[in-house]
Structure formats: structure tokens, C-alpha cells
Scaffold this active site. Structure first.
Site, PDB file in Angstrom:
ATOM      1  N   GLU A 161      61.398 -18.342  17.136  1.00 21.59           N
ATOM      2  CA  GLU A 161      60.802 -19.625  16.726  1.00 21.59           C
ATOM      3  C   GLU A 161      61.825 -20.744  16.522  1.00 21.59           C
ATOM      4  O   GLU A 161      61.785 -21.479  15.534  1.00 21.59           O
ATOM      5  CB  GLU A 161      59.969 -19.428  15.445  1.00 21.59           C
ATOM      6  CG  GLU A 161      58.857 -18.403  15.622  1.00 21.59           C
ATOM      7  CD  GLU A 161      57.991 -18.230  14.386  1.00 21.59           C
ATOM      8  OE1 GLU A 161      58.301 -18.809  13.334  1.00 21.59           O
ATOM      9  OE2 GLU A 161      57.000 -17.496  14.473  1.00 21.59           O
ATOM     10  N   ASN A 201      61.841 -15.251  21.334  1.00 22.86           N
ATOM     11  CA  ASN A 201      60.430 -15.058  20.977  1.00 22.86           C
ATOM     12  C   ASN A 201      59.885 -16.314  20.287  1.00 22.86           C
ATOM     13  O   ASN A 201      60.563 -16.895  19.438  1.00 22.86           O
ATOM     14  CB  ASN A 201      60.348 -13.859  20.019  1.00 22.86           C
ATOM     15  CG  ASN A 201      58.932 -13.373  19.748  1.00 22.86           C
ATOM     16  OD1 ASN A 201      58.170 -13.114  20.686  1.00 22.86           O
ATOM     17  ND2 ASN A 201      58.573 -13.223  18.481  1.00 22.86           N
ATOM     18  N   HIS A 237      49.560 -15.559  19.214  1.00 19.17           N
ATOM     19  CA  HIS A 237      48.629 -15.675  18.084  1.00 19.17           C
ATOM     20  C   HIS A 237      47.565 -16.674  18.530  1.00 19.17           C
ATOM     21  O   HIS A 237      47.743 -17.887  18.400  1.00 19.17           O
ATOM     22  CB  HIS A 237      49.356 -16.161  16.830  1.00 19.17           C
ATOM     23  CG  HIS A 237      50.344 -15.165  16.302  1.00 19.17           C
ATOM     24  ND1 HIS A 237      49.963 -13.945  15.799  1.00 19.17           N
ATOM     25  CD2 HIS A 237      51.698 -15.197  16.206  1.00 19.17           C
ATOM     26  CE1 HIS A 237      51.039 -13.272  15.404  1.00 19.17           C
ATOM     27  NE2 HIS A 237      52.105 -14.008  15.652  1.00 19.17           N
ATOM     28  N   ASP A 267      47.149 -11.541  18.524  1.00 20.09           N
ATOM     29  CA  ASP A 267      45.874 -11.436  17.805  1.00 20.09           C
ATOM     30  C   ASP A 267      45.036 -12.635  18.225  1.00 20.09           C
ATOM     31  O   ASP A 267      45.559 -13.619  18.750  1.00 20.09           O
ATOM     32  CB  ASP A 267      46.043 -11.315  16.278  1.00 20.09           C
ATOM     33  CG  ASP A 267      47.035 -12.281  15.661  1.00 20.09           C
ATOM     34  OD1 ASP A 267      47.252 -13.376  16.222  1.00 20.09           O
ATOM     35  OD2 ASP A 267      47.592 -11.948  14.591  1.00 20.09           O
TER      36      ASP A 267
HETATM   37  C1  XIL Z   1      54.381 -12.247   9.433  1.00 16.85           C
HETATM   38  C2  XIL Z   1      53.950 -10.934   8.796  1.00 16.85           C
HETATM   39  O1  XIL Z   1      52.876 -10.406   9.518  1.00 16.85           O
HETATM   40  C3  XIL Z   1      53.567 -11.143   7.355  1.00 16.85           C
HETATM   41  O2  XIL Z   1      53.354  -9.888   6.711  1.00 16.85           O
HETATM   42  C4  XIL Z   1      54.678 -11.897   6.610  1.00 16.85           C
HETATM   43  O3  XIL Z   1      54.239 -12.177   5.302  1.00 16.85           O
HETATM   44  C5  XIL Z   1      55.018 -13.175   7.331  1.00 16.85           C
HETATM   45  O4  XIL Z   1      55.384 -12.878   8.670  1.00 16.85           O
HETATM   46  N1  XIL Z   1      55.544 -14.865  13.666  1.00 16.85           N
HETATM   47  C6  XIL Z   1      56.444 -13.820  13.546  1.00 16.85           C
HETATM   48  C7  XIL Z   1      56.161 -12.704  12.603  1.00 16.85           C
HETATM   49  O5  XIL Z   1      57.420 -13.781  14.300  1.00 16.85           O
HETATM   50  O6  XIL Z   1      57.338 -12.161  12.064  1.00 16.85           O
HETATM   51  C8  XIL Z   1      55.242 -13.138  11.503  1.00 16.85           C
HETATM   52  O7  XIL Z   1      54.907 -11.981  10.726  1.00 16.85           O
HETATM   53  C9  XIL Z   1      54.009 -13.811  12.064  1.00 16.85           C
HETATM   54  C10 XIL Z   1      54.380 -15.045  12.834  1.00 16.85           C
END
Ligand code: XIL
Length: 346
Positions: A161, A201, A237, A267
Site C-alpha cells: 500500500e 501489494n 477487497h 473479499d
Molecule cells: C487487516 C486485518 O484483517 C485486521 O485483522 C487488522 O485489524 C487490520 O488489517 N490490507 C492489508 C491487510 O494488507 O493486512 C489488512 O488486514 C486489510 C487491508
């Protein structure tokens, strides 16, 4: 020549209407179609994986569903900076090791997640003021964490990110080290574990847009200059009914640069309680994404960000939304499970 591999099979002799029939019992072979997500994907040369967390390993349905259906594991939180190096140069790997052992015992692929990220960062890192000091801390973090897991990780999310739209995110790394921090991270990572595939990523990069194009340009530049990068992760996502129409084309343009592409945190969320129409649309959306991956030779894995809607990160991050995964709150298979399995050829 006898087929000795079949010799152990029990034979039942039945008399039916005066005809003696020999029936081989207990040897039912699958008629062709694989019956789990993991096996169906494997038959197509892909890893079907999920994010797993130690927080729920004590719930039998959680681990059983994961163990049965998936062939790969990404630690949901346990390899992040705040979990592995909470104080400078003091490393702790207990929960991450638990997940690595879990995966290894089952022959699963492991994705390392993640080394350099602005979020879930140990607070001491953000307090470093000198770029040279932060660069040293970043290199040490990469070295120590990758060395600990060396030889066990197939893909590493080295940098996560780092873009905000088309621009670099204004993270502490960007502020203190400057533009070169990403390539410095990849160079350190290659030296720390030469066998691991090194990935960039990010999210909202799932179609052709300003952000994914900025990342595309970075990867192209890295390839031209010999900065080590092997893969790009698309978090995916997604929102129901909003899968970009150019999802496959976007994966393909990255693959054409000579990197693997991975769907890393998939998801598909919707307003909750979920409507029947949205659950059906979600099933169609999952099918579209799986089909896109299968159509791109270098799309080597699909990871869902969790196993069950019960423990998904979505409801706490996006209030009023959820139902984003393949198993519902009670571990029942959703329509999206069925469409995903069938898209995989299972
Ligand atoms: C999220 C986890 O699922 C949560 O449990 C935590 O509180 C916050 O992070 N992008 C990512 C992941 O790269 O690491 C994140 O995971 C979701 C968004």
C-alpha cells in the site's frame, strides 16, 4: 502382471438373482472433479489460500474448514511490523511461527505479509527522524524477518500500500527516505531470501485506473533497471456488483511485464443483513474473478481475506457491511462457495 496396488481392496461377493457379482468396496475415486477449493485450484495449477489468524485457531470449525478447503496460508496480522519488531531490534515470531508450522504440517504454501507498510507499524519506527536511520531500520527489519522464515515463504509482500491514488502515499518511509525506499526494500529482500518471490501489494488496483497504472509504471521501471521484483498482489477487497470490467485485462498487462500476479486478499462485501439478490450477485462476482485468474497464465494464486464471515475484518472496518467471504457465520457454504468451486472446475 497383477495390479498389486489394488490388492488391499476388500472384495464383497454378492449373489444377486443367481448372478455372482464382485464389488470393490471403499475405493470410490473422484469421477474427475475435485471437491475442495484447494484441490480444484491445484488441478488448474493455482494455489487457493486464505488469511488465517492465531486468534481463532482454538475454534475447531475454523481450523477444520481452513484445513479442508485451502492449500495456502497468509498470516492475517502475525508477520506485520508491530507483531514482529515491537521494540527496535527485538524480534518476536511466536504467533507467526504457529501459523507457519500449521501450514507446513499440511503441505500448504505460505505468503509472507508484510514487511514495509505504513499501517500496523511499530510506533518507534514513526519516531525516527533521519532518513539514513530509517533506511537502516527498514533494512534490518527485512533482513531479520526474512532470515527467520528463510526457505519457508513462497511469496513475500515486501511493500504494501505505498500508493495513494496515482501518487506515492505520504508515509513515514516516503517522507524520511524518499522515492527510493521501495526499491531499497526490494533489494534488501532479495539478499535476505533469494528463493522467495518478492511482491508489491495494494488495494483499489483491480482494474485499469490511475493507481494501478502508477504501480504498473513502477514495476516496468524496476524491470528495466534490474530492481528485483517478481510479483504484484491485487488485494481485491471488492464491493458486490462492482468488479471492474477490465479485471482480467489489468492482471494481464502486469503479467506481460514479466511478473507473477496474485489475488491476495479477496473479499466481496455488501450491506448487512445480506439480501438474497446480493448473495447471488456475489456468487457471480467471485466466478468472474476466478475466471479472470484462470485466464492469465501468470496468475498463480487466489487468497481470500479470511475463512468465515464470522471473523472477517470487513464489518469493523466498513460498518454496516460484511458477508464478504465464502463461508457464512455458521461455516455454511454460500452461493459464492459453489460458484468459486465450479469456476475452478470442481
Ligand atoms: C487487516 C486485518 O484483517 C485486521 O485483522 C487488522 O485489524 C487490520 O488489517 N490490507 C492489508 C491487510 O494488507 O493486512 C489488512 O488486514 C486489510 C487491508
Amino acid at each position: 502382471m497383477t495390479n498389486h496396488r489394488h490388492a488391499r481392496r476388500p472384495i464383497a461377493i454378492l449373489a444377486v438373482s443367481g448372478v455372482v457379482a464382485a464389488i470393490v468396496i471403499g475405493t470410490a475415486q473422484p469421477s474427475g472433479a475435485a471437491s475442495t477449493l484447494g484441490s480444484a485450484a491445484a488441478a488448474r495449477g493455482r494455489v487457493f489460500a486464505a488469511a488465517l489468524t492465531t486468534a481463532h485457531l482454538n475454534e475447531a470449525q475454523y481450523t477444520n474448514t481452513f484445513d479442508t478447503e485451502y492449500r495456502g496460508l497468509t498470516p492475517e496480522n502475525e508477520m506485520k511490523w508491530d507483531a514482529t519488531e515491537r521494540s527496535r531490534n527485538v524480534f518476536s515470531f511466536g504467533p507467526a511461527d504457529t501459523l507457519v508450522s500449521h501450514a507446513q504440517a499440511r503441505g500448504m504454501a505460505i505468503r509472507g505479509h508484510t514487511l514495509v507498510w505504513h499501517s500496523q507499524l511499530a510506533p518507534w519506527v514513526s519516531r525516527i527522524t533521519a532518513g539514513s536511520d530509517l533506511l537502516a531500520a527498514m533494512r534490518n527489519h527485512i533482513n531479520q524477518v526474512m532470515a527467520h522464515f528463510r526457505g519457508k515463504i513462497q511469496y513475500w509482500d515486501v511493500v504494501n500500500e505505498a500508493f495513494d491514488g496515482a501518487n506515492r502515499r505520504n508515509s513515514v518511509f516516503q517522507q524520511r527516505i524518499g522515492n527510493t525506499y521501495i526499491e531499497e526494500a526490494f533489494r534488501a529482500a532479495r539478499a535476505a531470501d533469494p528463493a522467495a518471490k518478492l511482491c508489491y501489494n495494494d488495494f483499489s488496483t483491480d482494474g485499469v485506473n490511475a493507481k494501478s497504472t502508477a504501480i504498473f509504471n513502477m514495476v516496468q521501471d524496476f524491470k528495466r533497471r534490474g530492481v528485483p521484483i517478481d510479483c504484484v498482489g491485487f488485494q481485491s477487497h471488492l464491493i458486490v456488483n462492482q468488479v471492474p470490467g477490465d479485471y482480467q485485462a489489468n492482471l494481464q498487462r502486469f503479467a506481460n511485464l514479466g511478473v507473477d500476479v496474485n489475488i491476495t486478499e479477496m473479499d466481496i462485501r455488501m450491506p448487512t443483513p445480506a439480501s438474497a439478490a446480493n448473495l447471488q450477485a456475489q456468487a457471480n462476482n467471485y466466478r468472474t474473478v476466478v475466471a479472470a485468474c484462470l485466464a492469465v497464465a501468470r496468475c498463480t494464486s487466489i487468497t481470500t481475506w479470511g475463512v468465515t464471515d464470522k471473523f472477517s475484518w470487513v464489518p469493523s472496518t466498513f460498518p454496516g457491511q460484511g458477508a464478504a467471504l465464502l463461508f457464512d457465520n455458521n461455516y455454511a457454504r454460500k452461493a459464492a462457495y459453489t460458484s468459486t468451486l465450479s469456476a475452478l472446475g470442481g
